[in-house]
Design an enzyme around this catalytic site. Structure first.
Site: not given
Ligand code: FMN
Length: 323
Positions: A70, A100, A139, A205, A229
């Protein structure tokens, strides 16, 4: 699920997770049934230095294909150069990050900031698309904030991304200013799929269980679901989701011993990649999540995160997981 020339046999995959999704986490995710994994996001300028792609967070082994990389950046020209470099490396697929929310990223007009500057976001896609032959995803979050202007920007970027021929939109159902607060709004993600029925739309999400994966696919009519997560310290989620999606019964939760063995293996994989002190600190982040399943969660967590060296970590796992 189709992502351009790549077809996944199940409609979910492991998200890019900065600071977590290194080779160890990705290998375990794949061994447990993830059909595609991502490393953490990479700054476009850094990718221009080949040594960066040999760092533990980004180095790719033979056992983790297909794998996505990414990119984060704000200059269309640099993004296109970096994407080309990445597409010529071991990565199979590229994703552009317009999501981000970290202030250190948005202040530099990268990541989620691009949702406030649709012209630049679209120019990035326009420059990157012809520069790479591998599948290209974007994304994005559902806006910078909940203002009407922000929603318009979001739709404009989605629309142009489709026109430019991206192979999929990965949408996190929160705005940038929401960061990780409150529930993700999957209705917007679903509306994107209705608006662009021929484009692969992957929703993100609050996906924390195999049941969540199935519910999102059926209720919101998306092509795929991103596991983020929910995958940290829980690779079993992939085998559970795979079972439910392929019409099998959900496997029983891992026994304490199975959890302990996996933690030990995860730690060994980390030790192969980082110097020992760094490895011990890095592994702590995962222990917090692994211990969530433990019947004495707080005590086990405390023992593992205070373990100061490799031997202490190993004996804490042996003790708390009956190995
Ligand atoms: C610790 C952490 C690191 C993340 N790093 C990235 C990343 O490098 N690139 C990205 O597109 N999303 C990143 N995300 C977002 C996740 O890919 C995801 O879209 C977001 O956590 C929502 O999904 P969830 O609620 O199921 O965790 C990160 C999220 C967390 C919590």
């Amino acid at each position: 699920m189709k992502l351009g020339t790549i077809t996944l046999d199940v409609p979910f995959f492991q998200a890019a997770l900065s600071g977590y999704s290194d080779q160890a986490m990705r290998l375990l995710a794949m061994e447990h049934g993830a059909p595609l994994v991502f490393s953490g996001l990479m700054l476009d300028k850094s990718v221009l230095y080949p040594a960066v792609l040999r760092e533990p967070l980004y180095a790719v082994s033979d056992r983790e294909h297909p794998i996505g990389g990414q990119l984060l950046g704000s200059d269309p020209d640099t993004m296109a150069k970096a994407a080309k470099m990445l597409s010529e490396s071991d990565y199979d697929l590229i994703d552009l990050n317009f999501a981000c929310p970290a202030p250190k990223v948005t202040q530099k007009q990268r990541g989620g900031f691009l949702l406030t500057d649709p012209k630049r976001a679209i120019e990035i896609i326009r420059r990157v698309r012809p520069a790479v032959r591998c599948p290209l995803l974007v994304k994005l979050r559902i806006g910078y904030d909940r203002s009407e202007e922000s929603l318009e920007n979001f739709w404009r970027i989605c629309e142009q991304a489709v026109v430019e021929g991206v192979d999929g939109l990965v949408i996190h159902g929160r705005t940038v200013d929401q960061k990780y607060r409150s529930r993700a709004d999957w209705s917007v993600i679903s509306r994107v799929k209705s608006a662009f029925p021929r484009t692969t739309v992957v929703g993100s999400g609050d996906v924390f269980s195999a049941e969540d994966v199935v519910e999102r696919l059926t209720e919101y009519d998306v092509d795929g679901v991103l596991i983020a997560r929910g995958a940290i310290g829980n690779p079993w989620l992939f085998r559970e989701a795979r079972a439910l999606i392929t019409g099998r019964a959900k496997p029983p939760p891992p026994s304490l011993t199975e959890q302990g063995r996996l933690m030990m293996r995860h730690f060994d994989l980390i030790l192969k990649q980082y110097p020992t002190t760094k490895a011990t600190f890095f592994f702590r982040k995962f222990c917090v999540y692994y211990c969530r399943r433990h019947p004495q969660r707080k005590k086990a967590q405390m023992a593992l995160i205070t373990a100061a060296n490799v031997e202490d970590v190993r004996s804490a796992i042996e003790h708390w997981y009956n190995l």
